[in-house]
Design an enzyme around this catalytic site. Structure first.
Site, PDB file in Angstrom:
ATOM      1  N   ARG A 217       0.914  -1.178   0.008  1.00  0.00           N
ATOM      2  CA  ARG A 217      -0.116   0.002  -0.018  1.00  0.00           C
ATOM      3  C   ARG A 217       0.881   1.142   0.096  1.00  0.00           C
ATOM      4  NH1 ARG A 217      -1.438   1.595   4.599  1.00  0.00           N
ATOM      5  NH2 ARG A 217      -2.118  -0.110   5.441  1.00  0.00           N
TER       6      ARG A 217
ATOM      7  N   TYR B 163     -17.162  16.223 -15.694  1.00  0.00           N
ATOM      8  CA  TYR B 163     -17.444  14.614 -15.518  1.00  0.00           C
ATOM      9  C   TYR B 163     -18.451  14.462 -14.465  1.00  0.00           C
ATOM     10  CZ  TYR B 163     -16.678   9.752 -14.727  1.00  0.00           C
ATOM     11  OH  TYR B 163     -16.892   8.464 -14.668  1.00  0.00           O
TER      12      TYR B 163
ATOM     13  N   LYS C  73      -9.033   5.254 -19.227  1.00  0.00           N
ATOM     14  CA  LYS C  73      -9.460   5.989 -20.732  1.00  0.00           C
ATOM     15  C   LYS C  73      -8.072   5.952 -21.495  1.00  0.00           C
ATOM     16  CE  LYS C  73     -13.208   6.594 -18.342  1.00  0.00           C
ATOM     17  NZ  LYS C  73     -13.509   7.849 -17.610  1.00  0.00           N
TER      18      LYS C  73
ATOM     19  N   ASP D  59      -8.353  18.007 -14.516  1.00  0.00           N
ATOM     20  CA  ASP D  59      -8.441  16.601 -15.003  1.00  0.00           C
ATOM     21  C   ASP D  59      -8.102  16.592 -16.263  1.00  0.00           C
ATOM     22  OD1 ASP D  59      -9.823  14.330 -16.184  1.00  0.00           O
ATOM     23  OD2 ASP D  59     -11.348  14.220 -14.714  1.00  0.00           O
TER      24      ASP D  59
HETATM   25  C1  PLP Z   1     -13.840   8.312 -16.263  1.00  0.00           C
HETATM   26  C2  PLP Z   1     -13.654   9.652 -16.140  1.00  0.00           C
HETATM   27  C3  PLP Z   1     -13.296   9.901 -14.572  1.00  0.00           C
HETATM   28  C4  PLP Z   1     -13.364   9.074 -13.501  1.00  0.00           C
HETATM   29  O1  PLP Z   1     -12.463   7.841 -13.666  1.00  0.00           O
HETATM   30  P1  PLP Z   1     -12.632   6.178 -13.222  1.00  0.00           P
HETATM   31  O2  PLP Z   1     -11.496   5.681 -13.503  1.00  0.00           O
HETATM   32  O3  PLP Z   1     -13.911   5.842 -13.887  1.00  0.00           O
HETATM   33  O4  PLP Z   1     -12.985   6.219 -11.615  1.00  0.00           O
HETATM   34  C5  PLP Z   1     -12.817  11.253 -14.278  1.00  0.00           C
HETATM   35  N1  PLP Z   1     -12.754  12.320 -15.009  1.00  0.00           N
HETATM   36  C6  PLP Z   1     -13.209  11.883 -16.384  1.00  0.00           C
HETATM   37  C7  PLP Z   1     -12.996  13.243 -17.443  1.00  0.00           C
HETATM   38  C8  PLP Z   1     -13.383  10.790 -16.934  1.00  0.00           C
HETATM   39  O5  PLP Z   1     -13.740  10.346 -18.073  1.00  0.00           O
END
Ligand code: PLP
Length: 394
Positions: free
Chosen positions: A59, A111, A208, A183
């Protein structure tokens, strides 16, 4: 943990694409394997009682996780990175820097999961949020108050693909003594590196583009300041939402082709956006690469050599009719998520942005006729035929 290599300077001289393959992927000293082994051990033998080696408990630190973090730190121009169990766990870690009474200013093109975290989970800890248009410096400056401790934006907004001026936002936040995180899931470090624009924290859903193949969940944070890194590392280690070694390996493998993938997918996306714009049944196309996009000039400056692989468009149609189009494609899978080699289609109002209040959806332009595409690596001709048939079926 962050383990700066002695070769940091030599690494920095290499191009992005080369670093994505070599940094964090050093040949295994024990066997000569050109792909580092996956370290599944949860604990590590110590040299003595109360003496700590480089790793002690997974961890707190794991060699496979370190490799991924080192690659990402190089790609995002940071001093350190942390890999989390999901993108949401990464954003949650950032919000744990805050205390009761603190205020967050976040983008209104956000998001859905971040919207829910800020409104439903952070609210329980006495943290409140104001959503503003991140493309308006005046709106952001006006929303920052005495209690504001964090500004949170997206390099490419979701689902309307708005582009904020990162350097300008960083200036505004810092001038007021406020931390700013973005993000960068839609942007990817291949196209934009927010830390180079003065942003404090860059976050990814590694689920992603970084992973890129729809086969693992993950999230990351990268920062340019060691003290901030130490605070985030402390929270991550104390709360425990780390990324498992197998997923770390999958994201590391994905990163090796990130640059190639996003450039090719961006190219196809621009072609699709242009084709959609000329389609008689499409009322509006939102793609940063189109001259009609409100921040097209800024997008050209901010995004390096591609406009991303998300395309949003609007039909002059209601919820059901739009859903029918989304259900009629064959190559585009009807699914949330994005950023992988296979193309996806979805209806934000009922899917990715269903966690928004109906009033906020209306306020922020998430209309019933909106459709969001994640453009994969299939050919333009096939994707175009597929969409053409689906739109004709409405
Ligand atoms: C999918 C996504 C998230 C969240 O990520 P997870 O891996 O699904 O927890 C946050 N921001 C954006 C822009 C996303 O597309």
């Amino acid at each position: 943990m962050n383990h700066p290599s002695q070769d940091d300077e030599a690494d920095a001289a290499l191009t992005f694409r080369t670093r994505a393959i070599h940094v964090g992927n050093e040949v295994d000293a024990a066997t000569g394997a050109v792909v580092p082994p996956i370290h599944l051990a949860s604990t590590f033998r110590q040299p003595g009682a109360g003496q700590w080696g480089e790793f002690d408990y997974s961890r707190s630190g794991n060699p496979t996780r370190s490799n991924l973090q080192n690659t990402l730190t190089s790609l995002e121009s940071g001093v350190g990175s942390l890999a989390f169990a999901s993108g949401m766990a990464a954003i949650h870690c950032v919000t744990m820097l805050l205390e009761s009474g603190d205020h967050v200013v976040a983008g209104c093109d956000l998001y859905g999961g971040a919207y829910r975290l800020l409104h439903k989970i952070c609210a329980r800890s006495g943290i409140d949020v104001t959503l503003v248009d991140m493309t308006s410096a005046d709106a952001v400056a006006a929303a920052i108050g005495e209690r504001t401790k964090l500004v949170w934006a997206e390099t490419i907004g979701n689902p309307r693909l708005t582009i904020p001026n990162l350097a300008e936002l960083a200036d505004i936040a810092h001038h007021r003594g406020v931390l700013i995180g973005v993000d960068n899931t839609f942007g990817t470090p291949a196209l934009v590196r927010p830390l180079e624009h003065g942003i404090d924290i860059v976050m990814h859903s590694a689920t992603k583009y970084l992973g890129g193949h729809s086969d693992c969940l993950g999230g990351t944070l990268s920062v340019a300041d060691q003290e901030l890194f130490d605070r985030l590392y402390y929270i991550q280690n104390a709360t425990g939402a780390v990324l498992d070694p197998l997923s770390c390996f999958l994201v590391s493998r994905g990163l090796k082709t990130l640059d190639l993938r996003i450039r090719e997918q961006s190219k196809t996306s621009l072609q699709l956006a242009q084709w959609l714009q000329a389609h008689p049944r499409v009322s509006k196309v939102l793609y940063p690469g189109l001259e009609s996009h409100p921040q097209h000039a800024l997008a050209k400056q901010t995004l390096d050599g591609g406009f991303g692989a998300m395309v949003t468009f609007e039909l002059d149609a209601g919820l059901d009719e739009t859903a029918k189009v989304c259900e009629s494609t064959k190559l585009f899978h009807l699914a949330v998520s994005l950023g992988a080699v296979e193309s996806l289609i979805e209806q934000p109002a009922t899917m990715s942005h269903a966690s928004y209040d109906a009033a906020d959806r209306a306020r922020f332009g998430i209309t019933d006729g909106l459709i969001r595409l994640s453009v994969g690596l299939e050919s333009f001709a096939d994707l175009c035929d597929d969409l053409d048939r689906a739109i004709a079926s409405k």
